[in-house]
Design a protein around this motif. Structure first.
Motif, mmCIF file in Angstrom:
data_model
loop_
_atom_site.group_PDB
_atom_site.id
_atom_site.type_symbol
_atom_site.label_atom_id
_atom_site.label_comp_id
_atom_site.label_asym_id
_atom_site.label_seq_id
_atom_site.Cartn_x
_atom_site.Cartn_y
_atom_site.Cartn_z
ATOM 1 N N PHE A 192 13.606 -19.566 -35.347
ATOM 2 C CA PHE A 192 12.955 -18.278 -35.526
ATOM 3 C C PHE A 192 13.969 -17.161 -35.247
ATOM 4 O O PHE A 192 15.119 -17.423 -34.875
ATOM 5 N N LYS A 193 13.549 -15.943 -35.407
ATOM 6 C CA LYS A 193 14.473 -14.805 -35.326
ATOM 7 C C LYS A 193 15.027 -14.650 -33.904
ATOM 8 O O LYS A 193 14.270 -14.539 -32.941
ATOM 9 N N PRO A 194 16.376 -14.633 -33.755
ATOM 10 C CA PRO A 194 16.968 -14.475 -32.418
ATOM 11 C C PRO A 194 16.968 -13.009 -31.974
ATOM 12 O O PRO A 194 16.765 -12.087 -32.770
ATOM 13 N N ILE A 195 17.228 -12.823 -30.687
ATOM 14 C CA ILE A 195 17.318 -11.473 -30.098
ATOM 15 C C ILE A 195 18.644 -11.389 -29.330
ATOM 16 O O ILE A 195 18.954 -12.271 -28.517
ATOM 17 N N LEU A 196 19.411 -10.344 -29.585
ATOM 18 C CA LEU A 196 20.688 -10.117 -28.892
ATOM 19 C C LEU A 196 20.569 -8.842 -28.059
ATOM 20 O O LEU A 196 20.257 -7.775 -28.586
ATOM 21 N N VAL A 197 20.810 -8.974 -26.738
ATOM 22 C CA VAL A 197 20.739 -7.829 -25.820
ATOM 23 C C VAL A 197 22.148 -7.594 -25.264
ATOM 24 O O VAL A 197 22.721 -8.489 -24.620
ATOM 25 N N ASN A 198 22.691 -6.402 -25.496
ATOM 26 C CA ASN A 198 24.052 -6.066 -25.057
ATOM 27 C C ASN A 198 24.024 -5.024 -23.942
ATOM 28 O O ASN A 198 23.252 -4.048 -23.997
ATOM 29 N N GLY A 199 24.895 -5.257 -22.921
ATOM 30 C CA GLY A 199 25.136 -4.190 -21.951
ATOM 31 C C GLY A 199 25.864 -3.024 -22.635
ATOM 32 O O GLY A 199 26.338 -3.148 -23.773
ATOM 33 N N GLN A 200 25.994 -1.903 -21.911
ATOM 34 C CA GLN A 200 26.522 -0.697 -22.551
ATOM 35 C C GLN A 200 27.952 -0.905 -23.054
ATOM 36 O O GLN A 200 28.264 -0.612 -24.206
ATOM 37 N N SER A 201 28.834 -1.425 -22.207
ATOM 38 C CA SER A 201 30.223 -1.652 -22.628
ATOM 39 C C SER A 201 30.286 -2.749 -23.683
ATOM 40 O O SER A 201 31.017 -2.646 -24.675
ATOM 41 N N ARG A 202 29.503 -3.810 -23.463
ATOM 42 C CA ARG A 202 29.508 -4.920 -24.415
ATOM 43 C C ARG A 202 28.990 -4.460 -25.774
ATOM 44 O O ARG A 202 29.472 -4.907 -26.815
ATOM 45 N N ASN A 203 28.050 -3.521 -25.777
ATOM 46 C CA ASN A 203 27.503 -3.042 -27.045
ATOM 47 C C ASN A 203 28.542 -2.260 -27.832
ATOM 48 O O ASN A 203 28.607 -2.342 -29.054
ATOM 49 N N ARG A 204 29.399 -1.479 -27.090
ATOM 50 C CA ARG A 204 30.468 -0.764 -27.788
ATOM 51 C C ARG A 204 31.443 -1.752 -28.410
ATOM 52 O O ARG A 204 31.888 -1.578 -29.549
ATOM 53 N N THR A 205 31.754 -2.808 -27.654
ATOM 54 C CA THR A 205 32.649 -3.842 -28.192
ATOM 55 C C THR A 205 32.024 -4.517 -29.410
ATOM 56 O O THR A 205 32.691 -4.799 -30.404
ATOM 57 N N TYR A 206 30.705 -4.763 -29.320
ATOM 58 C CA TYR A 206 29.988 -5.412 -30.425
ATOM 59 C C TYR A 206 30.040 -4.545 -31.677
ATOM 60 O O TYR A 206 30.344 -5.023 -32.775
ATOM 61 N N LYS A 207 29.783 -3.242 -31.510
ATOM 62 C CA LYS A 207 29.797 -2.345 -32.666
ATOM 63 C C LYS A 207 31.189 -2.251 -33.268
ATOM 64 O O LYS A 207 31.349 -2.191 -34.491
ATOM 65 N N ARG A 208 32.211 -2.223 -32.380
ATOM 66 C CA ARG A 208 33.577 -2.156 -32.883
ATOM 67 C C ARG A 208 33.914 -3.434 -33.650
ATOM 68 O O ARG A 208 34.554 -3.404 -34.697
ATOM 69 N N GLY A 209 33.448 -4.572 -33.135
ATOM 70 C CA GLY A 209 33.697 -5.829 -33.832
ATOM 71 C C GLY A 209 32.987 -5.887 -35.173
ATOM 72 O O GLY A 209 33.518 -6.413 -36.152
#
Length: 357
Positions: free
Chosen positions: A81-98
């Motif tokens: 089923f559909k997964p959920i990804l929860v990012n911390g603030q710094s990790r989210n910036r890294t995720y968006k950059r990636g």
């Protein structure tokens, strides 16, 4: 120099300890999410699934990522089923950059991505998937993957709920009693008759010019033809039975009654101008018709009748029965039998069996 070395050792020890604490902590359910199962049950031909995931974004540290994979599984069968990804603030910036630089999003193309900067969120999942047999007893799982500070990964699988399959409803069978009345089967019909044919003494040749033989012959043939002409009738058999009276020897009477019945059967087949198959015409005989004599005596009593009946009942044919009757009243009784009773015993009975309306 020694001070610097000791400081580095203590720092390394603290770092390893922190990693260990982080790994142990996330080996349990991460506090950033709660799952409420509203429904996981088979209904008719599908499986109804409904669950709610509450995300507490404040529980995710700045450098963490938490991936929640939901799936239904049993043995080698699995549905994701559909997964959920929860990012911390710094990790989210890294995720968006990636995502921007390396197309990282393809790894989580269908995931709901939530940042720690977002408010607490509730995600509701509902679906009805076609039921398959393997799903009975399957379990809904969530796999928790946590990337902590330093990018170490810990994973944990939690069983959420087992699929409920309601018991089959036993429906009382509706029994309808239908009375089947079989159609009445046609029963064979029988036409009986008696003919008094005269034969020369001691012979079995049927001569239609003697006495009333032609009249009796026409009577027999006429009844057979009448049935043959009926389109709804089918002759099954014609039986000719020859009878002889008791006077004379048993052997002679047996031969004459048998041969005379056979003579009439042959005459019917050869000269009757009928459509009968030869195997339908049968003949039989009764050598000495004592039963017929008893019946005549009951219909027409005569003197010494009781004595005659007693002799017939108690003395066998080959034990002197006829001789005992001859001795009654100096032979007068026997002479009466010869004249008035025995001629009626010398007869031919015919029985026509056929199917018809």
């Amino acid at each position: 120099m020694n001070c610097i070395t000791n400081f580095m050792k203590r720092a390394t020890t603290i770092f390893v300890f922190m990693l260990s604490v982080c790994a142990v902590a996330y080996a349990q359910q991460h506090p950033c999410f709660e799952v409420t199962i509203d429904q996981l049950q088979k209904h008719d031909d599908c499986v109804d699934i409904a669950y709610k995931v509450t995300i507490h974004t404040s529980e995710v540290s700045d450098c963490e990522s938490v991936l929640l994979d939901f799936y239904l599984e049993k043995n080698e069968h699995k549905i994701d089923f559909k997964p959920i990804l929860v990012n911390g603030q710094s990790r989210n910036r890294t995720y968006k950059r990636g995502v921007a630089l390396h197309n990282l999003q393809r790894n989580y193309a269908n995931a709901d991505v939530i940042s720690a900067t977002d408010p607490d969120t509730e995600i509701v999942y509902t679906d009805c998937i076609p039921h398959e047999e393997w799903m009975n007893g399957s379990v809904l799982y969530v796999k928790q993957a946590v990337w902590g500070c330093g990018s170490q990964l810990t994973e944990k699988i939690f069983a959420l709920k087992t699929l409920t399959v309601p018991p089959m409803k036993l429906v009382d069978p509706v029994v309808t009693v239908v009375e089947i009345v079989p159609e009445p089967q046609p029963q064979p019909r029988v036409k009986n008759g008696v003919a008094y044919l005269e034969f020369p003494v001691g012979r079995s040749v049927l001569d239609l010019s003697i006495g009333k033989n032609l009249q009796e012959w026409n009577k027999i043939i006429g009844e057979i033809r009448q049935i043959e002409k009926d389109e709804d009738a089918r002759i099954i058999s014609v039986e000719i039975i020859g009878y002889a009276s008791p006077e004379g020897t048993y052997a002679l009477n047996e031969r004459l009654s048998r041969e005379r019945a056979k003579a009439l059967s042959n005459q019917i087949l050869l000269f009757g101008n009928l459509s009968l198959s030869p195997d339908l015409v049968r003949s039989s005989s009764v050598a000495e018709d004592w039963d017929g004599l008893v019946k005549l005596l009951e219909e027409r009593p005569l003197p010494y009748q009781h004595e005659i009946m007693r002799i017939i009942e108690n003395i066998g044919i080959f034990d002197g029965r006829e001789k005992a009757i001859m001795e009654l009243a100096h032979g007068n009784v026997y002479r009466t039998l010869l004249k008035e009773y025995f001629p009626k015993l010398r007869r031919t009975e015919y029985r026509i069996t056929y199917m018809g309306k």
